[in-house]
Motif scaffolding. Sequence first.
Motif, mmCIF file in Angstrom:
data_model
loop_
_atom_site.group_PDB
_atom_site.id
_atom_site.type_symbol
_atom_site.label_atom_id
_atom_site.label_comp_id
_atom_site.label_asym_id
_atom_site.label_seq_id
_atom_site.Cartn_x
_atom_site.Cartn_y
_atom_site.Cartn_z
ATOM 1 N N THR A 155 -2.475 -15.624 -8.029
ATOM 2 C CA THR A 155 -2.368 -14.179 -8.154
ATOM 3 C C THR A 155 -1.520 -13.786 -9.359
ATOM 4 N N ARG A 158 0.130 -12.121 6.387
ATOM 5 C CA ARG A 158 0.190 -10.799 5.768
ATOM 6 C C ARG A 158 -0.479 -9.757 6.663
ATOM 7 N N HIS A 159 -0.108 -8.513 6.479
ATOM 8 C CA HIS A 159 -0.654 -7.356 7.199
ATOM 9 C C HIS A 159 -0.305 -7.382 8.691
ATOM 10 N N ASN A 195 -4.700 -6.827 -6.954
ATOM 11 C CA ASN A 195 -5.172 -5.521 -6.488
ATOM 12 C C ASN A 195 -3.970 -4.576 -6.393
ATOM 13 N N THR A 196 -4.177 -3.433 -5.799
ATOM 14 C CA THR A 196 -3.097 -2.438 -5.718
ATOM 15 C C THR A 196 -2.330 -2.512 -4.399
ATOM 16 N N ASN A 197 -2.524 -3.574 -3.620
ATOM 17 C CA ASN A 197 -1.886 -3.654 -2.303
ATOM 18 C C ASN A 197 -0.371 -3.544 -2.365
ATOM 19 N N SER A 198 0.227 -4.206 -3.358
ATOM 20 C CA SER A 198 1.693 -4.171 -3.454
ATOM 21 C C SER A 198 2.191 -2.757 -3.757
ATOM 22 N N ASP A 239 0.584 -0.017 -3.090
ATOM 23 C CA ASP A 239 0.292 0.790 -1.908
ATOM 24 C C ASP A 239 1.335 0.550 -0.810
ATOM 25 N N PHE A 240 1.736 -0.704 -0.644
ATOM 26 C CA PHE A 240 2.748 -1.067 0.347
ATOM 27 C C PHE A 240 4.067 -0.350 0.052
ATOM 28 N N HIS A 268 3.847 3.370 0.709
ATOM 29 C CA HIS A 268 3.905 3.630 2.152
ATOM 30 C C HIS A 268 5.350 3.626 2.654
#
Length: 200
Positions: free
Chosen positions: A29, A95-96, A135-138, A140-141, A144
Amino acid sequence: MDKQVTLRVARLSDASRLLDIYTPYIKDTVITFECSVPSVEEFQQRMVNIQKKYPYIVAERSQQIVGYAYLSSFVGRDAYDWAAETSIYVDPADRHGGIGGRLYQAIEDISRVMGILNLNACIGYPKSPDDPHLNTNSADFHHHLGYRLVGKFHDCGYKFGHWYDMIWMEKMLGDHPANPAPVKSFNDVRSVIAVKYNIK
C-alpha cells in the motif's frame, strides 16, 4: 467493537509482531510512504525514541496484538510542543471492527492528560479512484473521528511507479490559552492513564 480487545502500553518485545502488522502496509500500500521493511532492531529503536515522550499503545485480543497506535513529534521545534502527529496500523484481518477507533480514542484521552492540544495526521491520498495501492479510507476514517483537512501536497511521494499526493488533517482537543501549561511526557502521566482509562 469486540469487548475482548484490551489496550496496553507497547513493550520492546512486541516489536516483531508490530512489524508483522506494519509490513503489508509497506509492501502492498501507500498508506505509508516507507518503501523498505525495517529490521526488528531498527523498529525497536524507533519505539524507544517515541516512548521517551509519547504514548505507544497496542490493542490485544486473546493475548495477540491486532493493532497499534502512537504519537510522535510534529516537526520537532519547541514551539510545536502542543501538537503531535498520530500514526495507527491495524492488522488487515481485523480492520473495520472498531479497533482503530478505540486506539484513537485512547490516544486522544492520553493527549488531553499530557496537555497536547492539536493532533495532526499525515495521510497518503490517491490521484485516481481506482488506484490499486491506495484509497480514501484513511482520510474518511479521520474525518469520521472529527479531523478536518487543512492542507494538500501534490506529487510529493513516489511509490510503485506512481506519484502520490499527501494531505494533512488536524483535530483540536481543546482551547488554546494565552499561557499554556508545559506538555507532560507520557511517562509522567502513565499512572493516571492506567486508572482513568484502563490502559495497562
